[in-house]
Design a protein around this motif. Structure first.
Motif, PDB file in Angstrom:
ATOM      1  N   ALA A 186     -10.109  -6.494 -15.977  1.00  0.00           N
ATOM      2  CA  ALA A 186     -10.542  -7.736 -16.825  1.00  0.00           C
ATOM      3  C   ALA A 186     -10.524  -7.280 -18.249  1.00  0.00           C
ATOM      4  CB  ALA A 186     -11.900  -8.280 -16.206  1.00  0.00           C
ATOM      5  N   GLU A 187     -10.268  -8.043 -19.144  1.00  0.00           N
ATOM      6  CA  GLU A 187     -10.523  -7.776 -20.479  1.00  0.00           C
ATOM      7  C   GLU A 187     -11.610  -8.033 -21.079  1.00  0.00           C
ATOM      8  OE1 GLU A 187      -7.334  -9.086 -24.104  1.00  0.00           O
ATOM      9  OE2 GLU A 187      -8.522 -10.659 -23.279  1.00  0.00           O
ATOM     10  N   ARG A 218     -11.123  -2.650 -21.290  1.00  0.00           N
ATOM     11  CA  ARG A 218     -11.080  -3.238 -19.597  1.00  0.00           C
ATOM     12  C   ARG A 218     -12.121  -2.716 -18.819  1.00  0.00           C
ATOM     13  NH1 ARG A 218      -7.446  -5.211 -22.100  1.00  0.00           N
ATOM     14  NH2 ARG A 218      -5.047  -5.342 -21.727  1.00  0.00           N
ATOM     15  N   ARG A 245      -9.785 -12.935 -19.203  1.00  0.00           N
ATOM     16  CA  ARG A 245      -8.405 -12.370 -18.843  1.00  0.00           C
ATOM     17  C   ARG A 245      -8.513 -11.557 -17.795  1.00  0.00           C
ATOM     18  NH1 ARG A 245      -3.386 -11.589 -21.647  1.00  0.00           N
ATOM     19  NH2 ARG A 245      -4.738  -9.871 -22.558  1.00  0.00           N
ATOM     20  N   THR A 246      -8.008 -11.957 -16.623  1.00  0.00           N
ATOM     21  CA  THR A 246      -8.242 -10.941 -15.362  1.00  0.00           C
ATOM     22  C   THR A 246      -7.075 -10.735 -14.316  1.00  0.00           C
ATOM     23  OG1 THR A 246     -10.616 -11.586 -15.124  1.00  0.00           O
ATOM     24  CG2 THR A 246      -9.588 -10.451 -13.132  1.00  0.00           C
ATOM     25  N   GLY A 247      -6.456  -9.794 -14.246  1.00  0.00           N
ATOM     26  CA  GLY A 247      -5.530  -9.232 -13.395  1.00  0.00           C
ATOM     27  C   GLY A 247      -5.931  -8.672 -12.095  1.00  0.00           C
ATOM     28  N   ARG A 266      -2.897  -4.557 -13.919  1.00  0.00           N
ATOM     29  CA  ARG A 266      -2.617  -4.440 -15.515  1.00  0.00           C
ATOM     30  C   ARG A 266      -1.503  -5.413 -15.743  1.00  0.00           C
ATOM     31  NH1 ARG A 266      -4.480   1.570 -16.908  1.00  0.00           N
ATOM     32  NH2 ARG A 266      -6.473   1.252 -17.834  1.00  0.00           N
ATOM     33  N   LEU A 269      -2.623  -8.994 -15.593  1.00  0.00           N
ATOM     34  CA  LEU A 269      -3.174  -9.449 -16.764  1.00  0.00           C
ATOM     35  C   LEU A 269      -2.437  -9.555 -18.073  1.00  0.00           C
ATOM     36  CD1 LEU A 269      -5.954  -9.422 -18.346  1.00  0.00           C
ATOM     37  CD2 LEU A 269      -6.125  -6.988 -18.215  1.00  0.00           C
ATOM     38  N   ASP A 270      -1.647  -8.761 -18.418  1.00  0.00           N
ATOM     39  CA  ASP A 270      -0.789  -8.532 -19.388  1.00  0.00           C
ATOM     40  C   ASP A 270       0.058  -9.982 -19.454  1.00  0.00           C
ATOM     41  OD1 ASP A 270      -1.910  -6.533 -20.329  1.00  0.00           O
ATOM     42  OD2 ASP A 270      -0.236  -5.392 -19.885  1.00  0.00           O
ATOM     43  N   LEU A 272      -1.054 -13.185 -18.543  1.00  0.00           N
ATOM     44  CA  LEU A 272      -1.722 -14.050 -19.014  1.00  0.00           C
ATOM     45  C   LEU A 272      -1.685 -14.321 -20.474  1.00  0.00           C
ATOM     46  CD1 LEU A 272      -4.790 -13.453 -16.560  1.00  0.00           C
ATOM     47  CD2 LEU A 272      -3.287 -15.218 -16.195  1.00  0.00           C
ATOM     48  N   VAL A 279      -7.350 -16.049 -14.398  1.00  0.00           N
ATOM     49  CA  VAL A 279      -7.044 -14.848 -13.282  1.00  0.00           C
ATOM     50  C   VAL A 279      -5.560 -15.074 -12.492  1.00  0.00           C
ATOM     51  CG1 VAL A 279      -8.087 -13.998 -11.015  1.00  0.00           C
ATOM     52  CG2 VAL A 279      -9.605 -15.078 -12.641  1.00  0.00           C
TER      53      VAL A 279
END
Length: 390
Positions: A186-187, A218, A245-247, A266, A269-270, A272, A279
């Motif tokens: 998560a960012e 992160r 923002r969560t991957g 990751r 996440l990137d 998004l 998510v």
């Protein structure tokens, strides 16, 4: 009277220890504090008290501070430690009264003054014990959190490689070696701040154990799904009120595979949109797996297929890519695509012809369609590859 009792300090300490063990179950049933350690502590505190009465000792509650630290290190519960001090002071008072009556040297008025001193000391000692205990407990918590954080970092980076070291790491983090795992990335809103505050107890309500590492950009967690926990439960929990923002990685079954799962989390996440809490879980489609395995080559492929289209102005590019995406999702139906985009089917066909003209690949040709579809999947997974708006 204090000097007289000083000579019996070992006897009094033994009697106090007996009373403590007789009244407090923790000291009687648990070996965390041995009989020798308890006696040494009680004797030290008694000696300090008598020195304060006689004026022979230095001011300051050194002995109770030492006791508080020792009990925190031994894992003794603070309420039981304070109970032991109250029990000891009650015994000390009984002893002082008995000594005064036996010696006949202390009158009732003086004994009342002594009582005030004894209970004042009890308050000071209790405060010193509690403060020292809490300070030590806080140090231990920070130390353990640091150790856990280092082990999580080693697990995420693959530094822990041999099975023995992996087993020790798993035991410390309270994670199984094999099972069903997820990695969450998560960012963070700012360096040093958690992206998902309070996530650990929330996950535990879903039978999910976790270990986390906070990095400057992160917050990363390794999650072990219990018998009642599922990936769907975790995603639903994260999506209920997305804080960042969560991957999320795909589910994997061996703790040793955590570094690869982190890479996939990751990537999710990137992919998004920037600045929007959401998510996403990494898709286990063939294209997604290939893109993750060779991101640079996948990005070059996407650029080679869609290059001229990607160079268009943002609004034009977005309209054409959006139409292509909707057309693919609608199974190649211009009518359904038009309904989804709120435009005429002829508009859809016109835009698809523009895609063909720019890319040299026709959506109506199987080979051209497969290349366009693969390129779009890559850009969704690795949006930075094409430099397009997300």
């Amino acid at each position: 009277m204090a000097r007289s009792l000083q000579e019996r300090v070992d006897e009094l300490a033994t009697a106090m220890c007996d009373r403590i063990r007789g009244e407090i179950d923790f000291y009687a049933a648990v070996d965390a504090v041995t009989a020798e350690e308890l006696h040494r502590s009680v004797r030290g505190n008694l000696t300090t008290i008598f020195e304060q009465f006689t004026g022979e000792g230095r001011p300051g509650p050194r002995a109770p501070q030492r006791t508080g630290r020792e009990r925190a290190l031994q894992g003794a519960p603070l309420p039981e430690v304070l109970h032991a001090f109250r029990t000891s002071f009650a015994y000390l008072w009984d002893t002082l009264v008995a000594e005064a009556r036996a010696s006949g040297t202390v009158g009732s008025d003086s004994l009342v003054d002594v009582a005030a001193d004894v209970w004042r000391l009890m308050g000071e000692y209790a405060d010193a014990v509690a403060t020292s205990y809490r300070e030590t407990a806080a140090e231990l918590m920070l130390q353990r959190e640091h150790e856990r954080s280092v082990l999580v970092e080693a697990l995420l980076t693959g530094v822990v490689s041999d099975r023995a070291a992996l087993w020790r790491t798993a035991v410390t983090l309270q994670l199984p070696l094999e099972g069903r795992f997820l990695v969450v990335a998560a960012e963070v809103p700012a360096a040093g701040r958690e992206a998902l505050p309070g996530i650990v107890p929330l996950l535990e309500t879903r039978d999910v154990r976790s270990a986390w590492r906070l990095l400057p950009d992160r917050q990363i967690g390794v999650l072990a799904l219990g018998s009642a926990g599922t990936a769907g439960d975790v995603l639903a929990l994260l999506r209920r009120e997305p804080a960042a923002r969560t991957g999320v990685s795909p589910v994997y079954d061996a703790l040793k595979d955590t570094p690869e799962a982190l890479r996939l989390a990751r990537i999710a996440l990137d992919a998004l949109p920037a600045g929007t809490p959401a998510v996403a879980q990494f898709e286990e489609s063939p294209i997604a797996l290939l893109a993750a395995a060779a991101p640079a080559e996948a990005g070059r492929m996407a650029r080679a297929v869609l290059g001229p289209l990607l160079d268009l102005p943002a609004d034009d590019r977005s309209a054409l890519l959006g139409t292509l995406d909707a057309w693919l999702d609608c199974g190649g139906s211009a009518r359904e695509t038009g309904r989804r985009l709120y435009c005429h089917p002829n508009t859809v066909r016109y835009r698809l012809r523009r895609v063909e003209a720019l890319t040299g690949r026709s959506p109506g040709d199987p080979r051209g369609l497969s290349e366009l579809s693969a390129a779009r999947d890559v850009l969704r997974i690795l949006p930075q590859s094409g430099g397009t708006d997300r």
